[in-house]
Design a protein around this motif. Structure first.
Motif, PDB file in Angstrom:
ATOM      1  N   PHE A 160      -9.703  -9.844  -0.686  1.00 36.88           N
ATOM      2  CA  PHE A 160     -10.967  -8.949  -0.285  1.00 36.88           C
ATOM      3  C   PHE A 160     -10.400  -7.397  -0.194  1.00 36.88           C
ATOM      4  O   PHE A 160     -10.990  -6.509  -0.599  1.00 36.88           O
ATOM      5  CB  PHE A 160     -11.380  -9.280   1.103  1.00 36.88           C
ATOM      6  CG  PHE A 160     -12.551  -8.407   1.583  1.00 36.88           C
ATOM      7  CD1 PHE A 160     -13.677  -8.557   0.734  1.00 36.88           C
ATOM      8  CD2 PHE A 160     -12.580  -7.805   2.382  1.00 36.88           C
ATOM      9  CE1 PHE A 160     -14.838  -8.084   1.150  1.00 36.88           C
ATOM     10  CE2 PHE A 160     -13.638  -6.726   2.877  1.00 36.88           C
ATOM     11  CZ  PHE A 160     -15.096  -7.077   2.188  1.00 36.88           C
ATOM     12  N   ARG A 161      -8.986  -7.318   0.271  1.00 32.21           N
ATOM     13  CA  ARG A 161      -8.542  -6.071   0.263  1.00 32.21           C
ATOM     14  C   ARG A 161      -8.122  -5.310  -1.031  1.00 32.21           C
ATOM     15  O   ARG A 161      -8.564  -4.180  -1.368  1.00 32.21           O
ATOM     16  CB  ARG A 161      -7.135  -6.009   1.001  1.00 32.21           C
ATOM     17  CG  ARG A 161      -7.226  -5.976   2.676  1.00 32.21           C
ATOM     18  CD  ARG A 161      -6.017  -5.504   3.301  1.00 32.21           C
ATOM     19  NE  ARG A 161      -5.866  -6.020   4.661  1.00 32.21           N
ATOM     20  CZ  ARG A 161      -5.790  -6.777   5.391  1.00 32.21           C
ATOM     21  NH1 ARG A 161      -5.454  -7.804   4.615  1.00 32.21           N
ATOM     22  NH2 ARG A 161      -5.742  -6.885   6.600  1.00 32.21           N
ATOM     23  N   LYS A 162      -7.903  -6.319  -2.170  1.00 22.75           N
ATOM     24  CA  LYS A 162      -7.684  -5.859  -3.448  1.00 22.75           C
ATOM     25  C   LYS A 162      -9.028  -5.275  -3.989  1.00 22.75           C
ATOM     26  O   LYS A 162      -9.156  -4.211  -4.583  1.00 22.75           O
ATOM     27  CB  LYS A 162      -7.158  -7.144  -4.337  1.00 22.75           C
ATOM     28  CG  LYS A 162      -6.731  -6.540  -5.494  1.00 22.75           C
ATOM     29  CD  LYS A 162      -6.010  -7.798  -6.423  1.00 22.75           C
ATOM     30  CE  LYS A 162      -5.835  -7.312  -8.036  1.00 22.75           C
ATOM     31  NZ  LYS A 162      -5.532  -8.355  -8.704  1.00 22.75           N
ATOM     32  N   ARG A 163     -10.152  -6.108  -3.788  1.00 22.67           N
ATOM     33  CA  ARG A 163     -11.561  -6.021  -4.060  1.00 22.67           C
ATOM     34  C   ARG A 163     -11.911  -4.442  -3.540  1.00 22.67           C
ATOM     35  O   ARG A 163     -12.567  -3.575  -4.299  1.00 22.67           O
ATOM     36  CB  ARG A 163     -12.548  -6.860  -3.823  1.00 22.67           C
ATOM     37  CG  ARG A 163     -12.304  -8.323  -4.728  1.00 22.67           C
ATOM     38  CD  ARG A 163     -13.363  -9.417  -4.187  1.00 22.67           C
ATOM     39  NE  ARG A 163     -14.434  -9.342  -4.149  1.00 22.67           N
ATOM     40  CZ  ARG A 163     -15.254  -9.872  -3.239  1.00 22.67           C
ATOM     41  NH1 ARG A 163     -14.742 -10.613  -2.495  1.00 22.67           N
ATOM     42  NH2 ARG A 163     -16.506  -9.399  -3.085  1.00 22.67           N
ATOM     43  N   LEU A 164     -11.623  -4.358  -2.278  1.00 29.53           N
ATOM     44  CA  LEU A 164     -11.813  -3.132  -1.581  1.00 29.53           C
ATOM     45  C   LEU A 164     -11.168  -1.600  -2.446  1.00 29.53           C
ATOM     46  O   LEU A 164     -11.952  -0.896  -2.715  1.00 29.53           O
ATOM     47  CB  LEU A 164     -11.573  -2.911  -0.252  1.00 29.53           C
ATOM     48  CG  LEU A 164     -12.450  -3.738   0.777  1.00 29.53           C
ATOM     49  CD1 LEU A 164     -11.832  -3.620   2.195  1.00 29.53           C
ATOM     50  CD2 LEU A 164     -13.927  -3.178   0.804  1.00 29.53           C
ATOM     51  N   SER A 165     -10.027  -1.906  -2.620  1.00 24.91           N
ATOM     52  CA  SER A 165      -9.259  -0.965  -3.284  1.00 24.91           C
ATOM     53  C   SER A 165      -9.765  -0.611  -4.613  1.00 24.91           C
ATOM     54  O   SER A 165      -9.731   0.282  -5.204  1.00 24.91           O
ATOM     55  CB  SER A 165      -7.714  -1.364  -3.498  1.00 24.91           C
ATOM     56  OG  SER A 165      -6.786  -0.589  -4.165  1.00 24.91           O
ATOM     57  N   GLU A 166     -10.018  -1.807  -5.353  1.00 25.23           N
ATOM     58  CA  GLU A 166     -10.606  -1.660  -6.623  1.00 25.23           C
ATOM     59  C   GLU A 166     -11.826  -0.849  -6.512  1.00 25.23           C
ATOM     60  O   GLU A 166     -12.196   0.230  -7.610  1.00 25.23           O
ATOM     61  CB  GLU A 166     -10.793  -3.031  -7.315  1.00 25.23           C
ATOM     62  CG  GLU A 166     -11.119  -2.976  -9.013  1.00 25.23           C
ATOM     63  CD  GLU A 166     -10.916  -4.399  -9.303  1.00 25.23           C
ATOM     64  OE1 GLU A 166     -12.281  -4.707  -9.912  1.00 25.23           O
ATOM     65  OE2 GLU A 166      -9.832  -5.026  -9.466  1.00 25.23           O
ATOM     66  N   LYS A 211     -12.578   2.939  -8.752  1.00 24.88           N
ATOM     67  CA  LYS A 211     -13.539   2.759  -9.751  1.00 24.88           C
ATOM     68  C   LYS A 211     -14.964   3.205  -9.509  1.00 24.88           C
ATOM     69  O   LYS A 211     -15.693   3.912 -10.271  1.00 24.88           O
ATOM     70  CB  LYS A 211     -13.676   1.602 -10.660  1.00 24.88           C
ATOM     71  CG  LYS A 211     -12.380   1.075 -10.991  1.00 24.88           C
ATOM     72  CD  LYS A 211     -12.544  -0.291 -11.629  1.00 24.88           C
ATOM     73  CE  LYS A 211     -11.140  -0.869 -12.472  1.00 24.88           C
ATOM     74  NZ  LYS A 211     -11.100  -1.981 -12.644  1.00 24.88           N
ATOM     75  N   THR A 212     -15.710   2.815  -8.538  1.00 25.75           N
ATOM     76  CA  THR A 212     -16.901   3.114  -8.037  1.00 25.75           C
ATOM     77  C   THR A 212     -17.025   4.177  -7.028  1.00 25.75           C
ATOM     78  O   THR A 212     -18.211   4.695  -7.193  1.00 25.75           O
ATOM     79  CB  THR A 212     -17.393   1.676  -7.691  1.00 25.75           C
ATOM     80  OG1 THR A 212     -17.018   0.562  -8.427  1.00 25.75           O
ATOM     81  CG2 THR A 212     -18.991   1.666  -7.771  1.00 25.75           C
ATOM     82  N   ALA A 213     -16.191   4.361  -6.014  1.00 28.25           N
ATOM     83  CA  ALA A 213     -16.384   5.479  -5.197  1.00 28.25           C
ATOM     84  C   ALA A 213     -16.669   6.817  -5.676  1.00 28.25           C
ATOM     85  O   ALA A 213     -17.537   7.602  -5.181  1.00 28.25           O
ATOM     86  CB  ALA A 213     -15.296   5.423  -4.240  1.00 28.25           C
ATOM     87  N   PRO A 214     -16.176   7.263  -7.093  1.00 28.33           N
ATOM     88  CA  PRO A 214     -16.599   8.410  -7.775  1.00 28.33           C
ATOM     89  C   PRO A 214     -18.107   8.719  -7.838  1.00 28.33           C
ATOM     90  O   PRO A 214     -18.566   9.672  -7.764  1.00 28.33           O
ATOM     91  CB  PRO A 214     -15.938   8.535  -8.659  1.00 28.33           C
ATOM     92  CG  PRO A 214     -14.490   7.560  -8.374  1.00 28.33           C
ATOM     93  CD  PRO A 214     -15.202   6.590  -7.693  1.00 28.33           C
ATOM     94  N   LEU A 215     -18.761   7.374  -7.807  1.00 28.20           N
ATOM     95  CA  LEU A 215     -20.242   7.477  -8.086  1.00 28.20           C
ATOM     96  C   LEU A 215     -21.040   8.004  -7.010  1.00 28.20           C
ATOM     97  O   LEU A 215     -22.006   8.831  -7.224  1.00 28.20           O
ATOM     98  CB  LEU A 215     -20.849   6.126  -8.124  1.00 28.20           C
ATOM     99  CG  LEU A 215     -20.846   5.426  -9.524  1.00 28.20           C
ATOM    100  CD1 LEU A 215     -21.113   4.153  -9.584  1.00 28.20           C
ATOM    101  CD2 LEU A 215     -21.644   6.227 -10.638  1.00 28.20           C
TER     102      LEU A 215
END
Length: 196
Positions: free
Chosen positions: A147-153, A157-161
């Motif tokens: 889950f931590r890995k998915r949060l980091s990803e 990738k998506t937070a710049p949105l």
């Protein structure tokens, strides 16, 4: 009503989307579902996607953008739709804006569910503990490390949105840590303002 939901895994996007689809009679569109449907229907873009996936490659933005474009023009999307998992990148967001503009449409809102990531990890830990205590089986991806890995990803990738949509004035944030009904009420408040 045309919406995008943003937020990390476990933020409650799926739960909220389900409530909105039931209330407003609009579909929730997930990229994975749209991709599988296009491949199964053997559309031109579906055949292109299948060839890439069969070769073990990642489906390009061009293909994904075309699949979304085709899907939002289907009859069940006339009243609107909720995009979940798309766009994932700023270039996809720009392609979506161009696509909507060419169709004479626009987004009503981009809603980001803001959450405390540490609290989400604790939720996963307690869910795993409860499942094991009840004698259940835990999914392989349902553990704190994965889950931590998915949060980091997501952050990478998506937070710049979030920044992109804040810049276009379309982003509205909602406290995703609130009670489920309170989150729904906040979202409906955003939608009322958008349609006013």
């Amino acid at each position: 009503m045309r919406l995008i939901f943003l937020g990390p895994p476990g933020a409650g996007k799926g739960t909220q989307a389900k409530r909105l689809t039931e209330k407003y009679g609009i579909p929730q569109l997930s990229t994975g579902d749209m991709l599988r449907a296009a491949v199964k229907a053997e559309t031109d873009v579906g055949k292109r996607a299948k060839a890439v996936m069969d070769a073990g490659g990642l489906v390009s933005d061009d293909i994904v953008n075309q699949i979304v474009s085709d899907r939002i023009q289907e009859a069940d999307c006339v009243k609107g739709f909720i995009l979940d998992g798309y766009p994932r990148t700023v270039p996809q967001a720009k392609a979506l804006a161009d696509n909507l503009k060419s169709l004479g449409l626009q987004l009503d809102a981009v809603i980001e569910l803001k959450v405390d990531e540490d609290a989400l990890v604790r939720r996963i830990e307690s869910r795993v503990a409860e499942t094991l205590a009840a004698g259940g089986t835990v999914r392989s991806d349902d553990n704190p490390e994965a889950f931590r890995k998915r949060l980091s990803e997501y952050r990478e990738k998506t937070a710049p949105l979030s920044q992109h949509y804040a810049g276009t004035g379309e982003l509205v944030t909602v406290d995703g840590m609130a009670d489920v009904d309170a989150v729904t009420a906040s979202i409906e408040n955003v939608l009322e303002k958008a349609s006013a």
